[in-house]
Design a protein around this motif. Sequence first.
Motif, PDB file in Angstrom:
ATOM      1  N   GLY A 101     -23.322  44.450 -37.397  1.00 56.70           N
ATOM      2  CA  GLY A 101     -23.617  43.354 -36.471  1.00 56.70           C
ATOM      3  C   GLY A 101     -22.421  42.474 -36.155  1.00 56.70           C
ATOM      4  O   GLY A 101     -22.531  41.544 -35.366  1.00 56.70           O
ATOM      5  N   LYS A 102     -21.253  42.770 -36.766  1.00 57.23           N
ATOM      6  CA  LYS A 102     -20.086  41.905 -36.569  1.00 57.23           C
ATOM      7  C   LYS A 102     -19.110  42.483 -35.544  1.00 57.23           C
ATOM      8  O   LYS A 102     -18.918  43.698 -35.484  1.00 57.23           O
ATOM      9  CB  LYS A 102     -19.353  41.690 -37.886  1.00 57.23           C
ATOM     10  N   ASN A 103     -18.481  41.590 -34.767  1.00 56.96           N
ATOM     11  CA  ASN A 103     -17.354  41.947 -33.906  1.00 56.96           C
ATOM     12  C   ASN A 103     -16.151  41.202 -34.464  1.00 56.96           C
ATOM     13  O   ASN A 103     -16.145  39.972 -34.485  1.00 56.96           O
ATOM     14  CB  ASN A 103     -17.601  41.485 -32.467  1.00 56.96           C
ATOM     15  N   ILE A 104     -15.151  41.939 -34.950  1.00 54.10           N
ATOM     16  CA  ILE A 104     -14.027  41.283 -35.615  1.00 54.10           C
ATOM     17  C   ILE A 104     -12.785  41.369 -34.738  1.00 54.10           C
ATOM     18  O   ILE A 104     -12.387  42.468 -34.291  1.00 54.10           O
ATOM     19  CB  ILE A 104     -13.782  41.909 -37.002  1.00 54.10           C
ATOM     20  N   LYS A 105     -12.201  40.205 -34.480  1.00 52.93           N
ATOM     21  CA  LYS A 105     -10.984  40.130 -33.681  1.00 52.93           C
ATOM     22  C   LYS A 105      -9.816  40.494 -34.566  1.00 52.93           C
ATOM     23  O   LYS A 105      -9.618  39.885 -35.628  1.00 52.93           O
ATOM     24  CB  LYS A 105     -10.830  38.712 -33.126  1.00 52.93           C
ATOM     25  N   VAL A 106      -9.026  41.482 -34.153  1.00 57.46           N
ATOM     26  CA  VAL A 106      -7.945  41.957 -35.023  1.00 57.46           C
ATOM     27  C   VAL A 106      -6.578  41.825 -34.345  1.00 57.46           C
ATOM     28  O   VAL A 106      -5.587  42.331 -34.849  1.00 57.46           O
ATOM     29  CB  VAL A 106      -8.177  43.436 -35.435  1.00 57.46           C
ATOM     30  N   GLY A 107      -6.531  41.190 -33.214  1.00 61.92           N
ATOM     31  CA  GLY A 107      -5.278  40.963 -32.505  1.00 61.92           C
ATOM     32  C   GLY A 107      -5.562  39.996 -31.378  1.00 61.92           C
ATOM     33  O   GLY A 107      -6.691  39.510 -31.236  1.00 61.92           O
ATOM     34  N   GLU A 108      -4.547  39.714 -30.579  1.00 60.25           N
ATOM     35  CA  GLU A 108      -4.707  38.738 -29.485  1.00 60.25           C
ATOM     36  C   GLU A 108      -5.910  39.097 -28.602  1.00 60.25           C
ATOM     37  O   GLU A 108      -6.721  38.257 -28.254  1.00 60.25           O
ATOM     38  CB  GLU A 108      -3.417  38.694 -28.652  1.00 60.25           C
TER      39      GLU A 108
END
Lengths: 143, 236
Positions: A101-108
């Motif tokens: 259920g997670k959306n993880i930001k891993v860069g700009e």
Amino acid sequence: MSQEKALPTILLIELDDDTRPLLKHNLRSQGYRVIEALEEEDAIILAGTEKGRPDLILLNQVKLSIDEFLHMGRRIRQTAKLLSSTPVVVTAERFGADLEGKNIKVGENDYVAYLEDGQQLMNLLHRLLLEAITSQQIKHLTD
Amino acid sequence: MSTGNRLLAVLPGEVYDKLTPYLEEVWLERGTILHHPGEPIENLYFPLDCLLSITITMKDGSTAEAGMVGNREVCGINAIMGARETTQTEYIVQIAGSAIKVPARPLLEEFDRSKKLRDVLLSSTQALIAQISQTTACNSLHVLEQRLARWLLEAQDRIDSDDLKLTQEFISHMLGVRRAGVTQAAQKLQDRDLIEYNRGRVKVLDQQGLEATSCECFMTLREEYDRLLGTKDRDG
């Protein structure tokens, strides 16, 4: 054609034959134009053309690691000379319940989505495309 | 004691009476492994409202379902055959619920004595072979959306409930496909208001629509089960 190009465009790299037609159908039914590639080289060529220029790059993890898919997305964006604000989204294949259920930001502008269901992906794409297109419009106005 | 299992329901009274001392209603939790590959089968289970799967696990750990067992089957039918152990299959509880447990030995003794019991259990075995055969062909020939619709209908029919506690990851294992494929197929069915998926639960909203989306395999199997085991009362 011009009307179709006006739709937000997603470059899809989906290697799984079962998933590809379903994902394409679901994206199109949400009002997106979908261009697809099975290999990085093809994706770069497509994305580099005026007709194929995507507003977002979507990669579905198959066999390779998430990092390898993220790097692939970034290379496509860079080599095809897309805007650096073009989002890259990788949907993860295997993960535990803690990430579901997670959306993880891993860069700009890069994201890894751990999907609980298909709606989660549609919500994320809708948000990122809205932001990306708004940012492009502002850039055009200020250039 | 409930006879919600279709096989127990069609047993002649005198056969059922002889087995009654050995029948025990049990609750089966999700994830319970009822049988490991290679082990002798000590007990058989007649599901009442739980769903069991016969699965095969490959050396790399990947798993696929080889057969589905619910209230129209019995789990552990190999116990009445020549060798009581299975070499490659595992039996696991997929949806929690009740079942009638019976030790293999008294059932085998009654199987040897009673032609009526043999008829029922051999018809059930024929139905299971039909299921496995149809599923094998279906997995080779039909697209994922059709297969998912069929699988959900099969599960629904075996627990007599529209509410299926199943995660997409679990369904992907059962269908032997990638989780992403199930996610997108489920999304497509949901967009058409055929099902609703929410946090590990699938609710069938439109059974007729789901049947129309499924391949022919669901109806073919239903007809074969009805032919072999008698028509199921679907009005209740």
